[in-house]
Design an enzyme around this catalytic site. Sequence first.
Site, PDB file in Angstrom:
ATOM      1  N   SER A  42      42.460  40.811  59.517  1.00 18.13           N
ATOM      2  CA  SER A  42      43.791  41.008  58.961  1.00 18.13           C
ATOM      3  C   SER A  42      44.424  39.724  58.419  1.00 18.13           C
ATOM      4  O   SER A  42      45.379  39.784  57.656  1.00 18.13           O
ATOM      5  CB  SER A  42      44.724  41.619  60.012  1.00 18.13           C
ATOM      6  OG  SER A  42      44.983  40.703  61.057  1.00 18.13           O
ATOM      7  N   LYS A 127      49.814  37.004  63.247  1.00 21.03           N
ATOM      8  CA  LYS A 127      50.223  37.303  61.879  1.00 21.03           C
ATOM      9  C   LYS A 127      51.053  36.132  61.350  1.00 21.03           C
ATOM     10  O   LYS A 127      51.365  35.190  62.065  1.00 21.03           O
ATOM     11  CB  LYS A 127      51.087  38.576  61.830  1.00 21.03           C
ATOM     12  CG  LYS A 127      50.467  39.819  62.461  1.00 21.03           C
ATOM     13  CD  LYS A 127      49.334  40.401  61.654  1.00 21.03           C
ATOM     14  CE  LYS A 127      48.764  41.658  62.338  1.00 21.03           C
ATOM     15  NZ  LYS A 127      47.584  42.177  61.615  1.00 21.03           N
TER      16      LYS A 127
END
Length: 286
Positions: A42, A127
């Site tokens: 990701s 993230k």
Amino acid sequence: MAEKDGILHGIWETVKTIVYALLIAGVFRTLFFQPFWIPSGSMKDTLLIGDFLFVNKMAYGYSYASCPSIRIPALGVDITAEDFCGVFKSDGNDPEAPGGGRLWGSEPERGDVVVFRHPVTGRDFIKRLIGLPGDRIQMQGGRLVINDEPVEITDAGIFEEIFAPQGPQQQRPRCSNGAVGIGAVCEKRRYIETLPNGVSHSILDIQRQSFDDTGVYTVPAGHYFFMGDNRDNSRDSRESQASGGVGFVPFEDIVGRADRIMFSSAGRSMLFFWTWRSDRFFKEIE
């Protein structure tokens, strides 16, 4: 008798040594740095599957999320930070600390790569911090818009990788050049995105999808908005917690900042030395 006492004394000293070592390791992991393996794609190409890094817990101060978690699936062990230190977690009703209190707290900055606890599952996520409290975040045609201003992007060519199972979970990458076979080149369009505070980083684009066009997300007080750099292959704040995404993340759920990759392995195990990526050792995270 003396021999037996000597054996018992030796066993006791060994047990004490192990206990002391575990306590020291626990204090170090809780207060300073937490090891973290990158399990998914990701955050490509900033972070690759198999990258190993230490999370700087001193960067933003301490909360319940600073406590360690222990997960050993093979033994059925699943102890989260909340199990250890849940007594320090806020109930979210304090208007003076809507994101939960932190000891020696310091505000994260837009563009930081951050490890945090999922607000529902307690799992660790990594993230990039995109939205600060009060920000309005939106995606329009695959382009990030912050407070009604499109973020600057420049074309950076094509990101290439070999289409093959990756990491311990043997995940296969998604490609923008269609369905390719094992061993073929998997492509993604690469861009450099520059955030309003001047932080630049690469992002990847695979194809048009639903989260390329969204409504406006208004970040609540005491919360943050996170996105993966591999924009079409990331479950992040664009997706609600009820749908399996991250949603808005409270300040107290933040663990720390990722600053540098220490080690990287492209194989199923770090013991497979022929899969080590020597060019990523001690690489700064941008």
